[in-house]
Design a protein around this motif. Structure first.
Motif, PDB file in Angstrom:
ATOM      1  N   ALA A 252      -1.778  -6.613   3.593  1.00 37.60           N
ATOM      2  CA  ALA A 252      -0.825  -6.101   2.605  1.00 37.60           C
ATOM      3  C   ALA A 252      -1.377  -4.865   1.911  1.00 37.60           C
ATOM      4  O   ALA A 252      -0.659  -3.873   1.687  1.00 37.60           O
ATOM      5  N   LEU A 253      -2.652  -4.899   1.582  1.00 43.19           N
ATOM      6  CA  LEU A 253      -3.290  -3.752   0.941  1.00 43.19           C
ATOM      7  C   LEU A 253      -3.245  -2.532   1.862  1.00 43.19           C
ATOM      8  O   LEU A 253      -2.972  -1.403   1.410  1.00 43.19           O
ATOM      9  N   ASP A 254      -3.475  -2.735   3.148  1.00 44.39           N
ATOM     10  CA  ASP A 254      -3.389  -1.633   4.113  1.00 44.39           C
ATOM     11  C   ASP A 254      -1.981  -1.037   4.152  1.00 44.39           C
ATOM     12  O   ASP A 254      -1.815   0.190   4.223  1.00 44.39           O
ATOM     13  N   ALA A 255      -0.960  -1.913   4.117  1.00 41.35           N
ATOM     14  CA  ALA A 255       0.427  -1.438   4.182  1.00 41.35           C
ATOM     15  C   ALA A 255       0.776  -0.585   2.971  1.00 41.35           C
ATOM     16  O   ALA A 255       1.448   0.448   3.092  1.00 41.35           O
ATOM     17  N   VAL A 256       0.324  -1.003   1.800  1.00 37.33           N
ATOM     18  CA  VAL A 256       0.605  -0.236   0.578  1.00 37.33           C
ATOM     19  C   VAL A 256      -0.046   1.136   0.650  1.00 37.33           C
ATOM     20  O   VAL A 256       0.589   2.170   0.367  1.00 37.33           O
ATOM     21  N   ARG A 257      -1.289   1.170   1.065  1.00 38.57           N
ATOM     22  CA  ARG A 257      -2.012   2.445   1.105  1.00 38.57           C
ATOM     23  C   ARG A 257      -1.478   3.360   2.196  1.00 38.57           C
ATOM     24  O   ARG A 257      -1.492   4.585   2.047  1.00 38.57           O
ATOM     25  N   ALA A 258      -1.004   2.780   3.311  1.00 38.68           N
ATOM     26  CA  ALA A 258      -0.443   3.602   4.389  1.00 38.68           C
ATOM     27  C   ALA A 258       0.799   4.361   3.935  1.00 38.68           C
ATOM     28  O   ALA A 258       1.134   5.406   4.497  1.00 38.68           O
ATOM     29  N   ARG A 259       1.485   3.830   2.929  1.00 34.71           N
ATOM     30  CA  ARG A 259       2.680   4.501   2.393  1.00 34.71           C
ATOM     31  C   ARG A 259       2.339   5.481   1.274  1.00 34.71           C
ATOM     32  O   ARG A 259       3.229   6.059   0.663  1.00 34.71           O
ATOM     33  N   GLY A 260       1.089   5.624   0.979  1.00 37.04           N
ATOM     34  CA  GLY A 260       0.691   6.490  -0.127  1.00 37.04           C
ATOM     35  C   GLY A 260       0.976   5.884  -1.483  1.00 37.04           C
ATOM     36  O   GLY A 260       1.041   6.607  -2.486  1.00 37.04           O
ATOM     37  N   LEU A 261       1.121   4.568  -1.533  1.00 29.98           N
ATOM     38  CA  LEU A 261       1.398   3.870  -2.784  1.00 29.98           C
ATOM     39  C   LEU A 261       0.099   3.302  -3.361  1.00 29.98           C
ATOM     40  O   LEU A 261      -0.941   3.314  -2.709  1.00 29.98           O
ATOM     41  N   ARG A 262       0.206   2.791  -4.589  1.00 29.99           N
ATOM     42  CA  ARG A 262      -0.992   2.297  -5.271  1.00 29.99           C
ATOM     43  C   ARG A 262      -0.788   0.863  -5.745  1.00 29.99           C
ATOM     44  O   ARG A 262       0.323   0.464  -6.100  1.00 29.99           O
ATOM     45  N   VAL A 263      -1.877   0.116  -5.737  1.00 28.65           N
ATOM     46  CA  VAL A 263      -1.940  -1.214  -6.330  1.00 28.65           C
ATOM     47  C   VAL A 263      -2.714  -1.079  -7.644  1.00 28.65           C
ATOM     48  O   VAL A 263      -3.808  -0.515  -7.665  1.00 28.65           O
ATOM     49  N   PRO A 264      -2.153  -1.557  -8.758  1.00 27.58           N
ATOM     50  CA  PRO A 264      -0.905  -2.299  -8.923  1.00 27.58           C
ATOM     51  C   PRO A 264       0.263  -1.450  -9.401  1.00 27.58           C
ATOM     52  O   PRO A 264       1.325  -1.988  -9.676  1.00 27.58           O
ATOM     53  N   GLN A 265       0.065  -0.122  -9.507  1.00 36.59           N
ATOM     54  CA  GLN A 265       1.112   0.699 -10.117  1.00 36.59           C
ATOM     55  C   GLN A 265       2.443   0.612  -9.361  1.00 36.59           C
ATOM     56  O   GLN A 265       3.518   0.555  -9.977  1.00 36.59           O
ATOM     57  N   ASP A 266       2.384   0.614  -8.030  1.00 37.72           N
ATOM     58  CA  ASP A 266       3.611   0.564  -7.235  1.00 37.72           C
ATOM     59  C   ASP A 266       3.922  -0.845  -6.721  1.00 37.72           C
ATOM     60  O   ASP A 266       5.093  -1.191  -6.526  1.00 37.72           O
ATOM     61  N   LEU A 267       2.914  -1.629  -6.476  1.00 38.08           N
ATOM     62  CA  LEU A 267       3.090  -3.001  -6.021  1.00 38.08           C
ATOM     63  C   LEU A 267       1.843  -3.796  -6.394  1.00 38.08           C
ATOM     64  O   LEU A 267       0.731  -3.420  -6.010  1.00 38.08           O
ATOM     65  N   ALA A 268       2.044  -4.869  -7.168  1.00 32.90           N
ATOM     66  CA  ALA A 268       0.918  -5.730  -7.531  1.00 32.90           C
ATOM     67  C   ALA A 268       0.619  -6.676  -6.374  1.00 32.90           C
ATOM     68  O   ALA A 268       1.490  -6.997  -5.561  1.00 32.90           O
ATOM     69  N   LEU A 269      -0.636  -7.154  -6.304  1.00 34.24           N
ATOM     70  CA  LEU A 269      -1.067  -7.990  -5.193  1.00 34.24           C
ATOM     71  C   LEU A 269      -1.970  -9.103  -5.695  1.00 34.24           C
ATOM     72  O   LEU A 269      -2.881  -8.876  -6.490  1.00 34.24           O
ATOM     73  N   ALA A 270      -1.698 -10.320  -5.219  1.00 34.29           N
ATOM     74  CA  ALA A 270      -2.562 -11.467  -5.490  1.00 34.29           C
ATOM     75  C   ALA A 270      -2.752 -12.232  -4.181  1.00 34.29           C
ATOM     76  O   ALA A 270      -1.962 -12.083  -3.253  1.00 34.29           O
ATOM     77  N   ALA A 271      -3.789 -13.057  -4.132  1.00 30.19           N
ATOM     78  CA  ALA A 271      -4.110 -13.736  -2.868  1.00 30.19           C
ATOM     79  C   ALA A 271      -4.565 -15.155  -3.105  1.00 30.19           C
ATOM     80  O   ALA A 271      -5.138 -15.482  -4.157  1.00 30.19           O
ATOM     81  N   PHE A 272      -4.336 -15.998  -2.106  1.00 31.09           N
ATOM     82  CA  PHE A 272      -4.980 -17.310  -2.035  1.00 31.09           C
ATOM     83  C   PHE A 272      -6.240 -17.133  -1.182  1.00 31.09           C
ATOM     84  O   PHE A 272      -6.235 -16.343  -0.241  1.00 31.09           O
ATOM     85  N   ASP A 273      -7.292 -17.887  -1.527  1.00 27.93           N
ATOM     86  CA  ASP A 273      -8.589 -17.819  -0.852  1.00 27.93           C
ATOM     87  C   ASP A 273      -9.372 -16.580  -1.273  1.00 27.93           C
ATOM     88  O   ASP A 273      -9.309 -15.527  -0.631  1.00 27.93           O
ATOM     89  N   ASP A 274     -10.091 -16.713  -2.364  1.00 27.38           N
ATOM     90  CA  ASP A 274     -10.931 -15.615  -2.834  1.00 27.38           C
ATOM     91  C   ASP A 274     -12.078 -15.387  -1.852  1.00 27.38           C
ATOM     92  O   ASP A 274     -12.566 -16.319  -1.213  1.00 27.38           O
TER      93      ASP A 274
END
Length: 345
Positions: A252-274
């Motif tokens: 998911a992080l790769d997909a956001v960055r491929a679009r030139g977007l930023r986490v969390p400004q454009d899309l926030a991200l959380a995960a299971f399994d730290d």
């Protein structure tokens, strides 16, 4: 040829203490360990695992079939299993299912053919006839992380429901209302449970989980990338994506960055399994952590209990939320510098 009893007599300890030293168990004192090792050297004692297995009809070997060796969660799990098994006098043979039921069954069949004493499995799905048959035949077996409902086998796992509730409450408190999930395979218990927990937590806050905000993944990074791209193409994209495992979160992080977007400004991200990597991403990822090492050790103890004739018990441990900065959290305040007291002359 010296025996283990000879070593115990030479070192002035019990046979059980010698066994613990030879298996590197941490409970032995430094003095006893030194005396046992000196006796082993003096007598030239060498354990013979093959002869021991012929005498006892045991190989002192456990089988471990994990879902994906590339997933850091399962890598850590395997390490803790191997360490605990070694401490208890067992070796471990590991098979990587790569999230494929056919490969899982191949490893299970191979391990059973090698006369392992017991089997630890994180099932890739709930419909393996081979594992069902093995369980019904009385093969010592423990399910770890995932399980097959209705099969009478001890289960060692983490309960993530409370942590998912904490995560959704945290996101709600940050002002997020459009929350989506990248789900794991519906054929796995963890895939089902995490979606149900997420939906229930949203409902508790008066939020819905539309079908468009549920993306079907497979616990692999590529599926996380694909699902996130679909979310971003929606007329009203979500504000937060919750990935149901760490590899899908990285995708998911790769997909956001491929679009030139930023986490969390454009899309926030959380995960299971730290995983350890999450503290090094920019921003560090908010995640739900499982007590992976404890799970691995508990699974081995349960399996050894079953092998050695003691009643095994299922174990459920709590997961916990680890808050970082990938969901729009404010940066942590720096700690004040310590005040140095200077003596006056």
């Amino acid at each position: 040829m010296a025996s283990i009893k000879d070593v115990a007599r030479e070192a002035g300890v019990s046979v059980a203490t010698v066994s613990r030293v030879l298996n590197d168990h941490p409970s032995v004192s430094a003095d006893a360990r030194a005396r046992v090792l000196a006796a082993v050297e003096t007598l030239g004692y060498r354990p013979n695992a093959v002869a021991r297995s012929l005498r006892t009809d045991q190989t002192r070997t456990l089988g471990l079939v994990i879902s994906d060796v590339l997933n850091p969660y399962f890598t850590e799990l395997a390490r803790s299993v191997e360490e605990e098994a070694r401490a208890l006098g067992y070796s471990v043979i590991i098979g990587n299912a790569d999230e494929r039921p056919d490969l899982q069954d191949h490893h299970v069949r191979t391990l059973l053919d090698r006369r392992i004493d017991g089997l630890l499995v994180s099932p890739t799905d709930g419909g393996s006839p081979l594992m069902l048959d093995a369980a019904r035949a009385g093969t010592p077996m423990v399910f770890v992380d995932r399980w097959i409902p209705g099969v009478d086998v001890p289960v060692v796992r983490a309960d993530g429901r409370a942590a998912v509730r904490d995560l959704v409450a945290h996101l709600y408190g940050l002002g997020h209302r459009r929350l989506a999930i990248i789900a794991g395979p519906a054929a796995t218990t963890t895939g089902q449970e995490r979606v149900e927990a997420f939906r229930d937590a949203l409902t508790a806050h008066g939020l819905e989980l539309p079908d468009a905000y549920i993306g079907q993944g497979d616990f692999q990074a590529e599926s996380g990338r694909r699902v996130t791209e679909g979310f971003l193409d929606l007329p009203e994209p979500p504000e937060v994506v919750f990935a149901a495992d760490n590899l899908m979160a990285l995708g998911a992080l790769d997909a956001v960055r491929a679009r030139g977007l930023r986490v969390p400004q454009d899309l926030a991200l959380a995960a299971f399994d730290d995983i350890p990597w999450f503290v090094h991403t920019d921003p560090p990822v908010t995640a739900i952590a499982q007590p992976t090492g404890e799970l691995g050790r508990a699974a081995v103890r349960a399996l050894v209990d079953r092998i050695e004739g003691r009643p095994p018990e299922s174990v459920t441990l709590p997961a916990r939320l680890v808050v970082r900065r990938s969901c729009g959290e404010p940066p942590a305040s720096p700690e004040p510098a310590p005040v140095q007291n200077r003596s006056q002359s």
